[in-house]
Enzyme design. Structure first.
Site, mmCIF file in Angstrom:
data_model
loop_
_atom_site.group_PDB
_atom_site.id
_atom_site.type_symbol
_atom_site.label_atom_id
_atom_site.label_comp_id
_atom_site.label_asym_id
_atom_site.label_seq_id
_atom_site.Cartn_x
_atom_site.Cartn_y
_atom_site.Cartn_z
ATOM 1 N N SER A 108 0.806 -1.208 0.000
ATOM 2 C CA SER A 108 0.000 0.000 0.000
ATOM 3 C C SER A 108 0.847 1.268 0.000
ATOM 4 O O SER A 108 1.591 1.525 -0.938
ATOM 5 C CB SER A 108 -0.955 -0.034 1.201
ATOM 6 O OG SER A 108 -1.891 1.006 1.140
ATOM 7 N N ASP A 247 -2.514 6.537 -3.494
ATOM 8 C CA ASP A 247 -1.337 5.909 -2.893
ATOM 9 C C ASP A 247 -0.875 4.780 -3.807
ATOM 10 O O ASP A 247 -1.418 4.566 -4.891
ATOM 11 C CB ASP A 247 -1.627 5.421 -1.476
ATOM 12 C CG ASP A 247 -2.657 4.301 -1.430
ATOM 13 O OD1 ASP A 247 -3.442 4.167 -2.389
ATOM 14 O OD2 ASP A 247 -2.683 3.549 -0.439
ATOM 15 N N ASP A 249 -1.094 1.588 -4.047
ATOM 16 C CA ASP A 249 -1.945 0.515 -4.562
ATOM 17 C C ASP A 249 -3.330 1.003 -4.956
ATOM 18 O O ASP A 249 -4.191 0.205 -5.305
ATOM 19 C CB ASP A 249 -2.043 -0.641 -3.562
ATOM 20 C CG ASP A 249 -2.915 -0.328 -2.357
ATOM 21 O OD1 ASP A 249 -2.966 0.853 -1.959
ATOM 22 O OD2 ASP A 249 -3.530 -1.261 -1.800
ATOM 23 N N ASP A 251 -5.932 2.490 -3.370
ATOM 24 C CA ASP A 251 -7.182 2.451 -2.606
ATOM 25 C C ASP A 251 -7.398 3.697 -1.750
ATOM 26 O O ASP A 251 -8.418 3.820 -1.077
ATOM 27 C CB ASP A 251 -7.288 1.180 -1.752
ATOM 28 C CG ASP A 251 -6.159 1.039 -0.740
ATOM 29 O OD1 ASP A 251 -5.292 1.936 -0.661
ATOM 30 O OD2 ASP A 251 -6.145 0.015 -0.027
#
Length: 453
Positions: A108, A247, A249, A251
């Site tokens: 993430s 960010d 990833d 989400d």
């Protein structure tokens, strides 16, 4: 049972240190494969289970992808590889392709040295606790390769990006477009680098992409939702109407306006909730977390929108949404869940919901958030010994009660033990920064004095 590897968002750590090593990840793939294969055999009468694997742009993703593929194949599970894709894209593809699970290789918003493995169920949601526990139990079993005729196969999903781009666009109403809007999109050199720009461009916007040249090492580095200064600067320099940052990833999302003012997840959640209330599409209330700004809770209250707080973490927001039968929730970090659009938090989809509100009302973000001026929040970390129970300290509890009486309904105090460090997090928020800072330090000092010498 006690979790050894799974946290609130899968398995995560520093690459090369257990558990993020090639041998463990291969065994994790095998363990997950045996659990999924057994469940699919019961459901279908013997067909192979199949999973999709996506990843962000970290250099370690190649290594971990190969390890997962080997473990899953050994367990007799077919593998679909879609390469770098946002986490919510994998959740979508799992459902769209009718697979038994989705797996994301990502840490993430963390730096490139970290990585992790997280799973989605066939419904595109986080795995149930029982399934995670079954996978952990299977890790203790020997790794026995299936006979060659029953090994899993692997193939690439060549149209994965196109499928997901069309899905994202479908969450924006057909009667609206983004023509005439100039956007800066910061992809954090992460998984949205080849997704976000086409989504907004195909809806009509003029898009300038930054943070869209991943090299395996630069993910989240001084860019993206966790480092928004670069976005604010780009918006001002390029004369854009808005800047949208994700960010690594994909989400999380934060948005900056033309003046470079940043709007976090709490404010964006308010914008979406208010718009849905006004259009009659809000189902129930809104879920935030223990850290959601009090101004948002009070602002929603003035609109008559019920509000509930979950523990910190999008997993807990989702659980409370499902428990209440509501659809909208999120965190200040930019995780926003719109269950009428997707099964999980999605930065691109959330940004489109904000743009929907702006285009339909003709209002700016400043105007849409005018009734919610965020309160100052001051956080102090106090080192405490393992097992320290702040509720048992009379001195500390007395300081909290005194602060709450002084702040009244326009402030609050939150004491929260860290789940990863030996610290007690002392958070105070209220209308006046000087008063908030004073109380935060006084409560922190009371906490320090309560720690045994």
């Amino acid at each position: 049972m006690a979790r050894r590897y799974f946290g609130t968002d899968g398995v995560r750590g520093r690459v090369g240190d257990p558990p993020i090593t090639p041998d463990f990840v291969m065994r994790l793939g095998y363990a997950a494969g045996t659990v999924l294969a057994a469940a699919e055999a019961v459901r279908s009468g013997g067909d192979h289970a199949a999973v999709v694997i996506g990843k962000d742009t970290r250099i370690s993703g190649y290594m971990l992808e190969s390890a997962l593929e080997a473990g899953l194949s050994a367990a007799g599970v077919d593998v679909l590889l879609c390469g770098p894709m946002p986490t919510p894209a994998v959740a979508y593809l799992t459902r769209a392709l009718r697979l038994q699970a989705g797996i994301v290789i990502s840490a993430s918003h963390n730096p490139f040295e970290d990585n992790g493995i997280k799973f989605f169920s066939a419904e595109g949601a986080k795995l149930p606790d029982a399934t995670e526990e079954a996978i952990e139990a299977a890790l203790d079993l020997p790794m026995l390769t299936m006979p060659s005729a029953r090994l899993g196969r692997a193939r690439r999903v060549n149209d994965a990006a196109g499928r997901y781009i069309e899905f994202c666009k479908s969450t924006f109403p057909n009667h609206l477009d983004l023509r005439g809007m100039r956007l800066v999109v910061d992809c954090a050199h992460g998984a949205t680098y080849h997704i976000a720009q086409p989504v907004f461009h195909e809806l009509g916007a003029h898009v300038v992409a930054v943070g869209a040249r991943p090299d395996g090492l630069n993910i989240n580095r001084e860019c993206g939702a966790t480092h928004p200064d670069a976005l604010k600067k780009a918006v001002r320099e390029l004369g854009a109407e808005l800047g949208i940052a994700f960010d690594g990833d994909g989400d999380r999302v934060v948005i900056a306006d033309a003046e470079g003012v940043l709007y976090d997840g709490d404010q964006l959640l308010y914008v979406i909730a208010r718009h849905r209330l006004n259009t009659g599409t809000l189902k129930g209330g809104v879920v935030g977390t223990l850290m959601t700004n009090l101004a948002v809770e009070l602002g929603l209250g003035r609109l008559g929108i019920p509000f509930a707080r979950a523990k910190v973490g999008d997993r807990y927001v989702l659980e409370l949404l499902q428990e209440n039968g509501w659809q909208l929730g999120g965190e200040g970090s930019g995780h926003i869940i719109c269950l009428d659009r997707h099964t999980t938090g999605d930065g691109i989809v959330s940004a489109l919901q904000v743009l929907h509100a702006m285009r339909e009302t003709g209002s700016t973000l400043r105007e849409l958030t005018a009734e919610v001026e965020l309160y100052p929040q001051v956080l102090v970390n106090v080192r405490v010994p393992k097992g320290f129970d702040h509720r048992q300290s009379a001195q500390l509890q007395a300081a909290v009660r005194e602060a709450e009486a002084d702040l009244g309904t326009s402030g609050r105090v939150l004491l929260r033990p860290s789940g990863t460090e030996p610290v007690l997090r002392v958070m105070v928020e209220g209308e006046a920064r000087a008063r908030v800072e004073s109380w935060a330090e006084r409560i922190a000092e009371a906490a320090r004095s309560s720690v045994p010498a």
